[in-house]
Design a protein around this motif. Structure first.
Motif, PDB file in Angstrom:
ATOM      1  N   ARG A  20      10.103  -7.083   0.588  1.00 34.48           N
ATOM      2  CA  ARG A  20       9.632  -8.093  -0.443  1.00 34.48           C
ATOM      3  C   ARG A  20      10.598  -8.346  -1.580  1.00 34.48           C
ATOM      4  NH1 ARG A  20       4.259  -9.977   0.002  1.00 34.48           N
ATOM      5  NH2 ARG A  20       3.608  -9.049   2.058  1.00 34.48           N
ATOM      6  N   PRO A  21      10.403  -9.374  -2.404  1.00 36.28           N
ATOM      7  CA  PRO A  21      11.080  -9.727  -3.376  1.00 36.28           C
ATOM      8  C   PRO A  21      11.156  -8.491  -4.569  1.00 36.28           C
ATOM      9  CG  PRO A  21       9.849 -11.580  -2.830  1.00 36.28           C
ATOM     10  CD  PRO A  21       9.452 -10.454  -2.243  1.00 36.28           C
ATOM     11  N   ASN A  22      12.318  -8.285  -5.160  1.00 35.78           N
ATOM     12  CA  ASN A  22      12.224  -7.068  -6.245  1.00 35.78           C
ATOM     13  C   ASN A  22      11.277  -7.275  -7.180  1.00 35.78           C
ATOM     14  OD1 ASN A  22      14.414  -6.349  -5.048  1.00 35.78           O
ATOM     15  ND2 ASN A  22      15.821  -7.535  -6.485  1.00 35.78           N
ATOM     16  N   ARG A  23      10.635  -6.081  -7.461  1.00 37.62           N
ATOM     17  CA  ARG A  23       9.445  -5.921  -8.221  1.00 37.62           C
ATOM     18  C   ARG A  23      10.129  -5.829  -9.874  1.00 37.62           C
ATOM     19  NH1 ARG A  23       8.246  -0.119  -6.812  1.00 37.62           N
ATOM     20  NH2 ARG A  23      10.303  -0.159  -5.906  1.00 37.62           N
ATOM     21  N   THR A  24       9.139  -6.125 -10.837  1.00 40.58           N
ATOM     22  CA  THR A  24       9.418  -5.828 -12.170  1.00 40.58           C
ATOM     23  C   THR A  24       9.361  -4.238 -12.314  1.00 40.58           C
ATOM     24  OG1 THR A  24       8.861  -8.190 -12.828  1.00 40.58           O
ATOM     25  CG2 THR A  24       9.122  -6.458 -14.499  1.00 40.58           C
ATOM     26  N   LEU A  25      10.447  -3.593 -13.047  1.00 32.31           N
ATOM     27  CA  LEU A  25      10.180  -2.262 -13.271  1.00 32.31           C
ATOM     28  C   LEU A  25      10.464  -2.071 -14.598  1.00 32.31           C
ATOM     29  CD1 LEU A  25      12.151  -0.825 -10.233  1.00 32.31           C
ATOM     30  CD2 LEU A  25       9.510  -0.935 -10.519  1.00 32.31           C
ATOM     31  N   GLY A  26       9.969  -0.667 -15.152  1.00 38.73           N
ATOM     32  CA  GLY A  26      10.167  -0.428 -16.761  1.00 38.73           C
ATOM     33  C   GLY A  26       9.074  -0.236 -17.312  1.00 38.73           C
ATOM     34  N   VAL A  28     -13.264 -10.388  -1.229  1.00 40.11           N
ATOM     35  CA  VAL A  28     -12.186  -9.699  -0.629  1.00 40.11           C
ATOM     36  C   VAL A  28     -11.999  -8.218  -1.352  1.00 40.11           C
ATOM     37  CG1 VAL A  28     -10.558 -11.634  -0.094  1.00 40.11           C
ATOM     38  CG2 VAL A  28     -10.507 -10.695  -2.418  1.00 40.11           C
ATOM     39  N   GLU A  29     -11.296  -7.227  -0.852  1.00 39.96           N
ATOM     40  CA  GLU A  29     -11.109  -5.913  -1.567  1.00 39.96           C
ATOM     41  C   GLU A  29      -9.710  -5.598  -1.133  1.00 39.96           C
ATOM     42  OE1 GLU A  29     -13.804  -3.414   0.655  1.00 39.96           O
ATOM     43  OE2 GLU A  29     -12.532  -3.668   2.455  1.00 39.96           O
ATOM     44  N   VAL A  30      -9.113  -4.884  -2.058  1.00 36.97           N
ATOM     45  CA  VAL A  30      -7.668  -4.414  -1.929  1.00 36.97           C
ATOM     46  C   VAL A  30      -7.518  -3.289  -1.075  1.00 36.97           C
ATOM     47  CG1 VAL A  30      -7.651  -2.592  -3.914  1.00 36.97           C
ATOM     48  CG2 VAL A  30      -5.700  -4.053  -3.499  1.00 36.97           C
ATOM     49  N   THR A  31      -6.306  -3.582  -0.714  1.00 38.38           N
ATOM     50  CA  THR A  31      -5.765  -2.387   0.214  1.00 38.38           C
ATOM     51  C   THR A  31      -4.200  -2.467  -0.013  1.00 38.38           C
ATOM     52  OG1 THR A  31      -5.715  -1.819   2.741  1.00 38.38           O
ATOM     53  CG2 THR A  31      -5.244  -4.135   2.204  1.00 38.38           C
ATOM     54  N   PHE A  32      -3.629  -1.372   0.300  1.00 38.83           N
ATOM     55  CA  PHE A  32      -2.283  -1.524   0.089  1.00 38.83           C
ATOM     56  C   PHE A  32      -1.300  -1.062   1.377  1.00 38.83           C
ATOM     57  CE2 PHE A  32      -4.779   0.125  -3.326  1.00 38.83           C
ATOM     58  CZ  PHE A  32      -4.048  -0.325  -4.434  1.00 38.83           C
ATOM     59  N   ILE A  33      -0.206  -1.775   1.408  1.00 40.17           N
ATOM     60  CA  ILE A  33       0.847  -1.824   2.392  1.00 40.17           C
ATOM     61  C   ILE A  33       2.065  -1.371   1.905  1.00 40.17           C
ATOM     62  CG2 ILE A  33      -0.467  -4.015   3.621  1.00 40.17           C
ATOM     63  CD1 ILE A  33       2.049  -5.627   2.637  1.00 40.17           C
ATOM     64  N   ASP A  34       2.742  -0.894   3.088  1.00 37.06           N
ATOM     65  CA  ASP A  34       4.123  -0.330   2.958  1.00 37.06           C
ATOM     66  C   ASP A  34       5.180  -1.413   2.644  1.00 37.06           C
ATOM     67  OD1 ASP A  34       3.396   2.518   2.974  1.00 37.06           O
ATOM     68  OD2 ASP A  34       3.682   2.224   5.121  1.00 37.06           O
ATOM     69  N   ALA A  35       5.906  -1.250   1.592  1.00 39.55           N
ATOM     70  CA  ALA A  35       6.904  -2.424   1.321  1.00 39.55           C
ATOM     71  C   ALA A  35       8.124  -1.751   0.694  1.00 39.55           C
ATOM     72  CB  ALA A  35       6.268  -3.601   0.200  1.00 39.55           C
ATOM     73  N   ASP A  82      11.735  -3.088  -1.715  1.00 38.41           N
ATOM     74  CA  ASP A  82      12.870  -3.866  -2.316  1.00 38.41           C
ATOM     75  C   ASP A  82      13.982  -3.376  -2.601  1.00 38.41           C
ATOM     76  OD1 ASP A  82      12.181  -2.444  -4.569  1.00 38.41           O
ATOM     77  OD2 ASP A  82      11.185  -3.857  -5.561  1.00 38.41           O
ATOM     78  N   ALA A  83      14.829  -3.934  -3.491  1.00 38.02           N
ATOM     79  CA  ALA A  83      16.169  -3.340  -3.773  1.00 38.02           C
ATOM     80  C   ALA A  83      16.050  -1.783  -4.548  1.00 38.02           C
ATOM     81  CB  ALA A  83      16.884  -4.290  -4.484  1.00 38.02           C
ATOM     82  N   ALA A  84      14.942  -1.643  -5.076  1.00 38.39           N
ATOM     83  CA  ALA A  84      14.770  -0.473  -5.778  1.00 38.39           C
ATOM     84  C   ALA A  84      14.153   0.851  -4.644  1.00 38.39           C
ATOM     85  CB  ALA A  84      13.651  -0.304  -6.907  1.00 38.39           C
ATOM     86  N   GLY A  85      13.745   0.371  -3.695  1.00 39.40           N
ATOM     87  CA  GLY A  85      13.148   1.308  -2.734  1.00 39.40           C
ATOM     88  C   GLY A  85      11.921   0.888  -2.114  1.00 39.40           C
ATOM     89  N   ALA A  86      11.070   1.829  -1.564  1.00 42.88           N
ATOM     90  CA  ALA A  86       9.876   1.907  -1.108  1.00 42.88           C
ATOM     91  C   ALA A  86       8.770   1.823  -2.066  1.00 42.88           C
ATOM     92  CB  ALA A  86       9.524   2.897   0.056  1.00 42.88           C
ATOM     93  N   PHE A  87       7.717   1.149  -1.711  1.00 40.25           N
ATOM     94  CA  PHE A  87       6.610   1.333  -2.472  1.00 40.25           C
ATOM     95  C   PHE A  87       5.425   0.839  -1.893  1.00 40.25           C
ATOM     96  CE2 PHE A  87       8.255  -2.983  -3.002  1.00 40.25           C
ATOM     97  CZ  PHE A  87       7.447  -4.050  -3.026  1.00 40.25           C
ATOM     98  N   LYS A  88       4.163   0.939  -2.615  1.00 41.53           N
ATOM     99  CA  LYS A  88       2.902   0.300  -2.015  1.00 41.53           C
ATOM    100  C   LYS A  88       2.556  -0.783  -2.551  1.00 41.53           C
ATOM    101  CE  LYS A  88       1.617   3.634   0.794  1.00 41.53           C
ATOM    102  NZ  LYS A  88       1.427   3.611   2.114  1.00 41.53           N
ATOM    103  N   LEU A  89       2.239  -2.185  -1.934  1.00 42.02           N
ATOM    104  CA  LEU A  89       2.207  -3.238  -2.508  1.00 42.02           C
ATOM    105  C   LEU A  89       0.608  -3.726  -2.129  1.00 42.02           C
ATOM    106  CD1 LEU A  89       3.153  -5.967  -3.696  1.00 42.02           C
ATOM    107  CD2 LEU A  89       3.277  -6.860  -1.213  1.00 42.02           C
TER     108      LEU A  89
END
Length: 136
Positions: free
Chosen positions: A5-11, A114-121, A123-130
């Motif tokens: 995925r595109p890079n997340r905003t972190l901080g 709809v309801e939320v679910t989380f997928i494995d994703a 980006d340049a910073a590493g793995a995360f749940k989207l």
């Protein structure tokens, strides 16, 4: 399967949001001063300006209020085009932009639950749940 995925905003603030996702929780900032949700992540309440914010776990339930299909490669090959995007009005009120899970543009109807679910994703910073949304 992990999706690139595109890079997340972190901080500050954003890291708290992503920690919630890693725990399987959709968290949104809530203002203690005016009792409203404030989204997206910011240093103060979008409604009253207070900095007295805390994270609140959302139910993850909502309804689709808008949707579109992107055919332009805005992310230069990071995501395959076309891809669908949905705007979900969470049961608690905030509007959350995401992607549909296990359904496509032609399946979407206005106010579809709809309801939320989380997928494995990753980006340049590493793995995360989207957080993405499936039909409820």
């Amino acid at each position: 399967m992990t999706q690139t995925r595109p890079n997340r905003t972190l901080g500050p603030g954003h890291d708290d949001f992503w920690a919630g996702c890693a725990a399987g929780e959709l968290r949104i900032q809530h203002c203690n001063a005016c009792d409203k949700h404030s989204w997206p992540v910011f240093g103060h309440c979008e409604h009253c300006g207070s900095t007295d914010l805390r994270w609140q776990v959302m139910s993850g339930k909502g309804k689709v209020v808008s949707w579109c299909c992107f055919v332009q490669d805005y992310y230069r090959g990071v995501m395959s085009v076309p891809y669908d995007t949905i705007m979900v009005e969470l049961a608690e009120g905030p509007i959350f932009m995401s992607n549909p899970a296990d359904f496509a543009y032609d399946d979407i109807t206005f106010e579809m639950p709809v309801e939320v679910t989380f997928i494995d994703a990753e980006d340049a910073a590493g793995a995360f749940k989207l957080p993405v949304f499936r039909k409820a």
